[in-house]
Motif scaffolding. Structure first.
Motif, PDB file in Angstrom:
ATOM      1  N   VAL A   8       0.831  -1.423  -0.161  1.00  0.00           N
ATOM      2  CA  VAL A   8       0.313  -0.025  -0.048  1.00  0.00           C
ATOM      3  C   VAL A   8       0.752   1.369  -0.438  1.00  0.00           C
ATOM      4  CG1 VAL A   8      -1.549   1.531   1.608  1.00  0.00           C
ATOM      5  CG2 VAL A   8      -1.749  -1.298   0.969  1.00  0.00           C
ATOM      6  N   ARG A   9       1.906   1.320   0.652  1.00  0.00           N
ATOM      7  CA  ARG A   9       2.575   2.998   0.716  1.00  0.00           C
ATOM      8  C   ARG A   9       3.402   2.843  -0.408  1.00  0.00           C
ATOM      9  NH1 ARG A   9       8.722   2.867   1.439  1.00  0.00           N
ATOM     10  NH2 ARG A   9       8.420   0.947   2.651  1.00  0.00           N
ATOM     11  N   LEU A  10       4.179   1.368  -1.044  1.00  0.00           N
ATOM     12  CA  LEU A  10       4.783   1.809  -2.801  1.00  0.00           C
ATOM     13  C   LEU A  10       3.341   2.504  -3.256  1.00  0.00           C
ATOM     14  CD1 LEU A  10       6.704  -1.141  -2.621  1.00  0.00           C
ATOM     15  CD2 LEU A  10       7.673   1.460  -2.263  1.00  0.00           C
ATOM     16  N   ALA A  11       2.599   1.718  -3.020  1.00  0.00           N
ATOM     17  CA  ALA A  11       1.554   2.087  -4.540  1.00  0.00           C
ATOM     18  C   ALA A  11       1.345   3.696  -4.346  1.00  0.00           C
ATOM     19  CB  ALA A  11      -0.013   1.123  -4.060  1.00  0.00           C
ATOM     20  N   VAL A  12       1.183   3.764  -2.741  1.00  0.00           N
ATOM     21  CA  VAL A  12       0.564   5.790  -2.822  1.00  0.00           C
ATOM     22  C   VAL A  12       1.656   6.342  -3.200  1.00  0.00           C
ATOM     23  CG1 VAL A  12       0.373   7.245  -0.790  1.00  0.00           C
ATOM     24  CG2 VAL A  12      -1.279   5.512  -0.893  1.00  0.00           C
ATOM     25  N   GLN A  13       3.048   6.244  -2.445  1.00  0.00           N
ATOM     26  CA  GLN A  13       4.427   6.808  -2.994  1.00  0.00           C
ATOM     27  C   GLN A  13       4.160   6.751  -4.531  1.00  0.00           C
ATOM     28  OE1 GLN A  13       7.101   5.087  -0.791  1.00  0.00           O
ATOM     29  NE2 GLN A  13       7.026   7.084   1.517  1.00  0.00           N
ATOM     30  N   LEU A  14       4.395   5.394  -5.373  1.00  0.00           N
ATOM     31  CA  LEU A  14       4.646   6.164  -6.404  1.00  0.00           C
ATOM     32  C   LEU A  14       3.819   5.897  -7.701  1.00  0.00           C
ATOM     33  CD1 LEU A  14       7.308   2.230  -6.524  1.00  0.00           C
ATOM     34  CD2 LEU A  14       7.331   5.147  -5.861  1.00  0.00           C
ATOM     35  N   GLY A  15       2.402   6.183  -7.498  1.00  0.00           N
ATOM     36  CA  GLY A  15       0.909   6.262  -7.925  1.00  0.00           C
ATOM     37  C   GLY A  15       0.935   5.242  -8.790  1.00  0.00           C
ATOM     38  N   PHE A  16       1.019   3.886  -8.053  1.00  0.00           N
ATOM     39  CA  PHE A  16       1.119   2.174  -8.799  1.00  0.00           C
ATOM     40  C   PHE A  16      -0.258   1.278  -8.709  1.00  0.00           C
ATOM     41  CE2 PHE A  16       5.769   1.050 -10.041  1.00  0.00           C
ATOM     42  CZ  PHE A  16       6.267   2.195 -10.871  1.00  0.00           C
ATOM     43  N   THR A  17      -0.862   0.763  -9.448  1.00  0.00           N
ATOM     44  CA  THR A  17      -0.934   0.515  -9.160  1.00  0.00           C
ATOM     45  C   THR A  17      -0.876  -1.291  -8.897  1.00  0.00           C
ATOM     46  OG1 THR A  17      -3.135   0.946 -11.043  1.00  0.00           O
ATOM     47  CG2 THR A  17      -3.634  -0.654  -9.858  1.00  0.00           C
ATOM     48  N   ILE A  18      -1.761  -1.947  -7.798  1.00  0.00           N
ATOM     49  CA  ILE A  18      -1.275  -2.934  -7.162  1.00  0.00           C
ATOM     50  C   ILE A  18      -2.224  -4.525  -7.982  1.00  0.00           C
ATOM     51  CG2 ILE A  18      -0.784  -5.003  -5.054  1.00  0.00           C
ATOM     52  CD1 ILE A  18      -2.092  -2.566  -3.973  1.00  0.00           C
ATOM     53  N   GLU A  19      -1.191  -5.322  -8.653  1.00  0.00           N
ATOM     54  CA  GLU A  19      -1.094  -6.081  -9.735  1.00  0.00           C
ATOM     55  C   GLU A  19      -2.049  -6.679  -9.180  1.00  0.00           C
ATOM     56  OE1 GLU A  19      -0.664 -10.888 -10.745  1.00  0.00           O
ATOM     57  OE2 GLU A  19       0.097  -9.888  -9.166  1.00  0.00           O
ATOM     58  N   ASP A  20      -3.770  -7.917  -9.705  1.00  0.00           N
ATOM     59  CA  ASP A  20      -4.136  -8.233  -9.155  1.00  0.00           C
ATOM     60  C   ASP A  20      -4.285  -9.589  -8.135  1.00  0.00           C
ATOM     61  OD1 ASP A  20      -6.295  -6.450 -10.511  1.00  0.00           O
ATOM     62  OD2 ASP A  20      -6.460  -7.980 -12.349  1.00  0.00           O
ATOM     63  N   GLN A  21      -3.272 -10.102  -9.113  1.00  0.00           N
ATOM     64  CA  GLN A  21      -2.995 -11.738  -8.207  1.00  0.00           C
ATOM     65  C   GLN A  21      -2.353 -11.088  -6.850  1.00  0.00           C
ATOM     66  OE1 GLN A  21      -4.142 -14.592  -8.167  1.00  0.00           O
ATOM     67  NE2 GLN A  21      -5.337 -14.076  -9.789  1.00  0.00           N
ATOM     68  N   THR A  22      -1.208  -9.970  -6.605  1.00  0.00           N
ATOM     69  CA  THR A  22      -1.369  -9.243  -5.273  1.00  0.00           C
ATOM     70  C   THR A  22      -1.963  -9.016  -4.473  1.00  0.00           C
ATOM     71  OG1 THR A  22       0.906  -8.926  -6.436  1.00  0.00           O
ATOM     72  CG2 THR A  22       1.065  -8.086  -4.930  1.00  0.00           C
ATOM     73  N   GLN A  23      -2.794  -8.422  -4.915  1.00  0.00           N
ATOM     74  CA  GLN A  23      -4.635  -8.165  -4.452  1.00  0.00           C
ATOM     75  C   GLN A  23      -4.392  -8.990  -3.899  1.00  0.00           C
ATOM     76  OE1 GLN A  23      -6.555  -3.342  -5.259  1.00  0.00           O
ATOM     77  NE2 GLN A  23      -6.948  -5.343  -7.053  1.00  0.00           N
ATOM     78  N   LEU A  24      -5.497  -9.854  -4.503  1.00  0.00           N
ATOM     79  CA  LEU A  24      -6.426 -10.853  -4.092  1.00  0.00           C
ATOM     80  C   LEU A  24      -5.583 -11.741  -2.803  1.00  0.00           C
ATOM     81  CD1 LEU A  24      -8.095 -12.738  -7.130  1.00  0.00           C
ATOM     82  CD2 LEU A  24      -8.619 -11.426  -5.560  1.00  0.00           C
ATOM     83  N   GLN A  25      -4.066 -11.640  -3.004  1.00  0.00           N
ATOM     84  CA  GLN A  25      -3.289 -12.272  -1.347  1.00  0.00           C
ATOM     85  C   GLN A  25      -3.469 -11.544  -0.539  1.00  0.00           C
ATOM     86  OE1 GLN A  25       0.618 -13.552  -2.601  1.00  0.00           O
ATOM     87  NE2 GLN A  25       0.912 -14.666  -1.210  1.00  0.00           N
ATOM     88  N   ILE A  26      -3.369 -10.056  -0.880  1.00  0.00           N
ATOM     89  CA  ILE A  26      -3.238  -9.038   0.460  1.00  0.00           C
ATOM     90  C   ILE A  26      -4.633  -9.463   0.882  1.00  0.00           C
ATOM     91  CG2 ILE A  26      -3.573  -6.735   1.083  1.00  0.00           C
ATOM     92  CD1 ILE A  26      -1.413  -6.193  -1.133  1.00  0.00           C
ATOM     93  N   LEU A  27      -5.574  -9.401   0.092  1.00  0.00           N
ATOM     94  CA  LEU A  27      -7.237  -9.324   1.092  1.00  0.00           C
ATOM     95  C   LEU A  27      -7.020 -10.801   1.873  1.00  0.00           C
ATOM     96  CD1 LEU A  27      -9.253  -7.596  -1.635  1.00  0.00           C
ATOM     97  CD2 LEU A  27      -8.813  -7.026   0.419  1.00  0.00           C
ATOM     98  N   ARG A  28      -6.810 -11.810   1.046  1.00  0.00           N
ATOM     99  CA  ARG A  28      -6.728 -12.962   1.598  1.00  0.00           C
ATOM    100  C   ARG A  28      -5.802 -13.391   3.074  1.00  0.00           C
ATOM    101  NH1 ARG A  28      -6.147 -15.580  -2.771  1.00  0.00           N
ATOM    102  NH2 ARG A  28      -3.446 -16.377  -2.851  1.00  0.00           N
ATOM    103  N   ILE A  29      -5.078 -12.356   3.286  1.00  0.00           N
ATOM    104  CA  ILE A  29      -3.817 -12.848   4.265  1.00  0.00           C
ATOM    105  C   ILE A  29      -3.591 -11.948   4.963  1.00  0.00           C
ATOM    106  CG2 ILE A  29      -2.446 -14.444   3.533  1.00  0.00           C
ATOM    107  CD1 ILE A  29      -0.317 -12.922   3.007  1.00  0.00           C
ATOM    108  N   SER A  30      -4.818 -10.859   4.870  1.00  0.00           N
ATOM    109  CA  SER A  30      -4.816  -9.246   5.320  1.00  0.00           C
ATOM    110  C   SER A  30      -4.325  -9.704   6.770  1.00  0.00           C
ATOM    111  CB  SER A  30      -5.288  -8.752   4.961  1.00  0.00           C
ATOM    112  OG  SER A  30      -7.125  -9.121   5.296  1.00  0.00           O
ATOM    113  N   ASP A  31      -4.957 -10.314   7.494  1.00  0.00           N
ATOM    114  CA  ASP A  31      -5.167 -10.509   8.908  1.00  0.00           C
ATOM    115  C   ASP A  31      -3.174 -10.601   9.259  1.00  0.00           C
ATOM    116  OD1 ASP A  31      -6.612  -9.469  11.534  1.00  0.00           O
ATOM    117  OD2 ASP A  31      -6.317 -11.826  11.816  1.00  0.00           O
TER     118      ASP A  31
END
Length: 513
Positions: free
Chosen positions: A161-184
């Motif tokens: 999240v920090r890098l996406a905000v700082q760099l103005g990047f989009t998080i790739e779909d599979q990376t995003q799904l894994q973050i949601l899955r193991i966020s806790d």
């Protein structure tokens, strides 16, 4: 690849390290930022060698005069620090994981950070990109290196999240799904590492976007549950949003204040901002030392303005009451939410391992954030009295009677008042900003709060003149004299003693037992 550090000390260090060991690789953020053209202000480097990192780093540090710290002896990692310039320079030197460049890069978090640049001097260097980092930079995409990389180190979830905000990047779909899955699992990271990622996020140009991204990816509740609880907590007029959305709005206004105080261009180019800038402009130079100073751990004071904004209403969910008004109308109240929120803020910041002074600063500001609103309402079209100004800074000054928390509270109030209303500028804005300017003027003027910190009359003088014993009566008398001094009712010691004599004639001290 062409790259050269802007700091001569870094270039000398890299050449010295390369003279001791080959090959020598720069890795991580510096390589990514060089490809992005973000070369200004680089103050830290990460370097890897095949082996003996501690030995090589110590030898070079001794020769060049850098400070040496064995950062992780088990993993063969050293830190070198150079403090002769205006900004400390830091270089971490580590042995390659597994003694192999490929294994080291494969163990990194995101492809844009999994590139290496072999240092060969002369400004021309070999780029090693085994995971497609260059292509992802071109696509402005943040992608995990391996499916196991995020699970191996949960702090990487926040870093995404920090890098996406700082760099103005989009998080790739599979990376995003894994973050949601193991966020806790992010809660398994140490509080210090969580704190450092959060600090970098909130110091960015768009901290409100970072907070919302954390919420959307399931990361907000595990680490900042108090902030997450504000979502959906309804408020009544003049508020037009729930507490969470109001908070994000206040954070955005706090960013404008922060950036303007730090002299950044384009900070608040709108009518509402122009009004508060006019009120604060005469005092901007006086505020600069506080805002550019650090609180602890190289954390700049101005960046706390965003933290104050984020936390100022966290007490509302726990303190909300509802009153039925008929016709399905409800009025919500939040009695004492500022003190409830201050206690919650202190507990969370303590968990994040902020310094005691930083915790006290945030706790004070959150607790006092309604005071400027009340002062504005109380004085209406009149100027805030010097006595009221003194009481405000006295009450927010703590044991040291410092005005920094009071000034931060005024800045938060300016952001908070704007965040209440959808309209810009908000109602009564010119009068409100005038009052906030009066508070800041009192805090910074030579004849304001600083003058009262040196009282005209002290306890020994009162005890000697009136044969008063030490105790509460004496303390109360001293405080009344400070208020009189603040209000301009006395300007000399004798005037103070005469005023005290009149008070004592009406209300003499209790006799000693």
């Amino acid at each position: 690849m062409q790259w050269k550090p802007q700091q001569p000390a870094f270039e000398a260090l890299l050449n010295a390290l390369a003279g001791e060991v080959q090959p020598l690789y720069l890795v991580g953020g510096v390589v990514r930022d060089a490809l992005l053209g973000r070369t200004a202000g680089v103050s830290d480097l990460d370097v890897i060698v095949e082996r003996d990192a501690l030995t090589v780093a110590r030898r070079v540090a001794d020769r060049l005069g850098w400070a040496f710290y064995p950062l992780d002896e088990g993993r063969d990692v050293a830190r070198l620090v150079f403090t002769a310039g205006t900004t400390p320079l830091v270089c971490d030197v580590a042995a390659m994981r597994g003694g192999d460049l490929f294994l080291d890069l494969q163990a990194r978090d995101f492809t844009v950070n999994a590139m290496a640049m072999r240092w060969q001097g002369r400004g021309s260097h070999e780029l090693v990109d085994l995971a497609g980092g260059q292509a992802d930079i071109a696509a402005r995409l943040l992608r995990r290196v391996t499916p196991t990389g995020l699970a191996e180190d949960p702090i990487r979830l926040l870093r995404a999240v920090r890098l996406a905000v700082q760099l103005g990047f989009t998080i790739e779909d599979q990376t995003q799904l894994q973050i949601l899955r193991i966020s806790d699992t992010v809660r398994l990271s140490s509080p210090e590492r969580i704190r450092d990622e959060l600090w970098k996020m909130l110091a960015s140009p768009t901290p409100d976007v970072a907070v919302e991204m954390m919420r959307a990816h399931g990361l907000l509740r595990p680490i900042l549950p108090e902030v997450a609880e504000m979502e959906g907590v309804a408020q009544t007029s003049p508020h037009d949003t729930d507490v969470y959305q109001h908070t994000l709005r206040v954070v955005r206004h706090a960013v404008q204040l922060r950036d303007w105080l730090l002299g950044r261009t384009g900070a608040g180019d709108n009518e509402a901002a122009a009004t508060w800038q006019a009120a604060l402009a005469p005092h901007r130079f006086d505020l600069l030392p506080q805002m550019t100073g650090t609180t602890a751990g190289e954390r700049r004071h101005a960046d706390w303005l965003v933290w104050h904004a984020l936390w100022h209403d966290v007490g509302k969910p726990a303190s909300r009451t509802a009153e039925a008004l008929g016709d399905d109308q409800v009025r919500y109240r939040f009695f004492d939410h500022e003190n409830v929120g201050a206690a919650m803020t202190a507990r969370r910041l303590e968990w994040l391992k902020f310094s005691r002074n930083e915790v006290q600063l945030a706790e004070t500001v959150v607790s006092a954030h309604m005071r400027p609103h009340h002062l504005d309402a109380s004085f209406g079209a009149d100027a805030i009295s010097r006595r009221a100004c003194y009481r405000f800074f006295r009450d927010t000054g703590g044991a040291q009677q410092d005005n920094s928390a009071g000034i931060d509270t005024v800045m938060l109030a300016l952001a908070d008042y704007q965040g209440i209303y959808a309209a810009s500028p908000p109602p009564n804005w010119a009068n409100y900003t005038r009052h906030m300017g009066e508070l800041v003027a009192y805090a910074t003027a030579p004849d304001g709060f600083e003058e009262v910190r040196t009282p005209l009359v002290d306890g020994r003088q009162l005890m000697a003149r009136f044969q008063l014993p030490p105790g509460r009566h004496l303390r109360d008398l001293l405080e009344r004299l400070r208020e009189a001094q603040a209000a301009g009712e006395i300007s000399t010691t004798e005037e103070g003693l005469d005023l005290a004599a009149g008070w004592l004639a009406v209300a003499p001290p209790p006799e000693r037992p």
